[in-house]
Enzyme design. Structure first.
Site, PDB file in Angstrom:
ATOM      1  N   SER A 118      16.096  44.779  48.724  1.00  0.00           N
ATOM      2  CA  SER A 118      17.459  44.526  48.257  1.00  0.00           C
ATOM      3  C   SER A 118      18.385  44.187  49.435  1.00  0.00           C
ATOM      4  O   SER A 118      18.283  43.105  49.997  1.00  0.00           O
ATOM      5  CB  SER A 118      17.963  45.720  47.441  1.00  0.00           C
ATOM      6  OG  SER A 118      19.129  45.393  46.729  1.00  0.00           O
ATOM      7  N   HIS A 159      17.297  41.858  42.060  1.00  0.00           N
ATOM      8  CA  HIS A 159      17.647  42.484  40.773  1.00  0.00           C
ATOM      9  C   HIS A 159      18.097  41.470  39.723  1.00  0.00           C
ATOM     10  O   HIS A 159      18.899  41.789  38.841  1.00  0.00           O
ATOM     11  CB  HIS A 159      18.743  43.549  40.956  1.00  0.00           C
ATOM     12  CG  HIS A 159      18.528  44.472  42.097  1.00  0.00           C
ATOM     13  ND1 HIS A 159      17.418  45.292  42.195  1.00  0.00           N
ATOM     14  CD2 HIS A 159      19.267  44.694  43.222  1.00  0.00           C
ATOM     15  CE1 HIS A 159      17.497  45.987  43.324  1.00  0.00           C
ATOM     16  NE2 HIS A 159      18.594  45.641  43.966  1.00  0.00           N
TER      17      HIS A 159
END
Length: 205
Positions: A118, A159
């Site tokens: 991320s 995501h």
């Protein structure tokens, strides 16, 4: 140069295992700093657990609280760096504030394996400002320059379509999709980089 860029380490456990096995790694330096300003930090524990379950020795280094000299030495001695998720702007601020971003970039260019989850994946890109829709940049009060490491010439969007980022990832694609080369990843996908080549793989079901 070998990188593993993912949205969610625990969601790509088999892919990361394959990546590490191919490169004969046993020790991993894990930097959880991006999560320091987040309310939810469960993914940090999940990421560490995923690596330990696969048999790796994990050393944790929070660059925001560790003395500069110790951080430098620990990073220099590492053969594999894993930078996990959280607030990308805060992470970049702390790495730059401590003079560690260029060190990490040089280490990776010299052959140290890099796992970015991320926020850790986003800082490998040329610039992180595209992530301001998903992350609150105001927590990084000292950060004025949003340039990342530029290890790759595209922009990972983690995501994609995943709760609770469905709206913010869609908005990021809408705003930036035609301006920069975005590579959206869901929570079971990863970009595997080897020198100039990269492939997008999905965790086996």
């Amino acid at each position: 140069m070998k990188l593993f860029l993912t949205s969610y380490l625990a969601g790509t456990k088999e892919l990361v295992q394959n990546f590490l096995t191919q490169n004969d790694i046993q020790e991993i330096l894990f930097i959880p700093t991006a999560a320091n300003v987040e309310e939810y930090r469960g993914y940090v524990d999940e990421g560490i657990a995923a690596l330990k379950e696969n048999g790796y020795n994990v050393t944790i280094l929070d660059v925001a609280t560790t003395p500069h000299n110790k951080s430098v030495q620990t990073i220099k001695n590492s053969g594999c760096l894993c930078i996990s998720g959280g607030n990308t702007f805060y992470l970049l601020q702390e790495l730059k504030r401590n003079g560690l971003l260029d060190l990490i970039k040089q280490k990776v260019q010299d052959g140290t394996l890099y796992i970015g989850e991320s926020a850790g994946a986003i800082i490998a890109c040329p610039d992180i400002s595209y992530n301001q829709i998903m992350d609150n940049k105001t927590v990084a009060t000292e950060l004025t320059n949003y340039s990342g490491m530029g290890l790759v010439d595209y922009y990972v969007l983690p995501h994609n379509g995943e709760f609770p980022f469905v709206e913010t990832t869609a908005q990021t694609i809408k705003v930036y999709g035609e301006k920069i080369n975005l590579i959206p990843l869901n929570n079971s996908q990863a970009v595997i980089v080897e020198n100039e080549d990269f492939s997008i793989l999905t965790e086996p079901l």
